[in-house]
Scaffold this active site. Structure first.
Site, PDB file in Angstrom:
ATOM      1  N   LEU A  47       0.815  -1.226   0.000  1.00 56.67           N
ATOM      2  CA  LEU A  47       0.000   0.000   0.000  1.00 56.67           C
ATOM      3  C   LEU A  47       0.843   1.267   0.000  1.00 56.67           C
ATOM      4  CD1 LEU A  47      -2.937   1.060   0.349  1.00 56.67           C
ATOM      5  CD2 LEU A  47      -2.570   0.939   2.790  1.00 56.67           C
ATOM      6  N   ASP A  48       1.936   1.251   0.762  1.00 58.03           N
ATOM      7  CA  ASP A  48       2.715   2.491   0.893  1.00 58.03           C
ATOM      8  C   ASP A  48       3.889   2.551  -0.082  1.00 58.03           C
ATOM      9  OD1 ASP A  48       4.490   0.770   1.982  1.00 58.03           O
ATOM     10  OD2 ASP A  48       4.716   1.818   3.884  1.00 58.03           O
TER      11      ASP A  48
END
Lengths: 77, 130
Positions: free
Chosen positions: A57-58
């Site tokens: 996600l990051d």
């Protein structure tokens, strides 16, 4: 090129990256809590999966942070 | 009352770090063929990813188990915020304090390490204690 445009570009990259990461982590953490409440015996497997998803996600916002710092400190600085 | 910190899952942090440093060494050696400047810039770019990420892993697995689910999620949010802040601070420090720096090598290695980090965590997953 106007230097203020560089700062605007960097702030858009950082702002949208932070917004997207916030929404993504909010959904991820909410679903993790919900799933752990439903099936507490699976909490460890759920935590592992949430951790792997957090890494994915990051990824893009992290690269965005690097590019924004480059714009602020090298291009504009 | 502080929640009990039980260790249910074995986190292979040392194995992840070893694989990441080997990958970083290989990428830095490839950039070293270009120039020494590109080589050390690539190494710094990899370190900017590895150090905040090691902090993130350490904090995420601080709490385990269904009873500590709320602490687990809170710890994950806090760790992610600190990880992004640390990454921004490290980039700012490198761009202001280290002169000269090969920016393409730095950013390329950072991006490759970010993607490789996800793949490494997918392939070498945390296992339950036997």
């Amino acid at each position: 090129m106007d230097i203020s445009m560089v700062y605007i570009a960097a702030s858009i990259i950082l702002g949208l990256g932070a917004l997207a990461t916030g929404i993504g982590f909010g959904l991820l953490g909410g679903k993790l809590l919900e799933a752990t409440a439903r099936q507490p015996e699976l909490s460890n497997q759920l935590q592992v999966k949430a951790f792997i998803m957090a890494g994915l996600l990051d990824a893009v916002p992290m690269i965005g942070v690097g590019l924004a710092m480059y714009l602020i400190f090298v291009v504009a600085g | 009352m502080k929640a009990r910190q039980s260790r249910i899952t074995h986190v292979p942090l040392a194995r992840w770090l070893i694989i990441e440093f080997i990958s970083l060494g290989i990428i830095s050696l490839i950039w070293l063929l270009h120039s020494v400047l590109a080589g050390y810039s690539a190494f710094i770019g990899g370190l900017i990813f590895i150090v905040p990420n090691a902090w993130f892993v350490h904090r995420v697995y601080r709490y385990q188990g269904a009873r500590s689910a709320h602490l687990m999620v809170a710890s994950m949010f806090r760790a992610e915020s600190i990880k992004i802040a640390l990454t921004a601070v490290f980039f700012a420090a490198v761009f202001t304090l280290i002169e000269p720096v090969h920016v393409p090598a730095l950013l390329f290695t950072f991006a490759v390490m970010v993607l490789a980090g996800g793949v490494i965590r997918w392939l070498v997953r945390p296992q339950p204690w036997r």
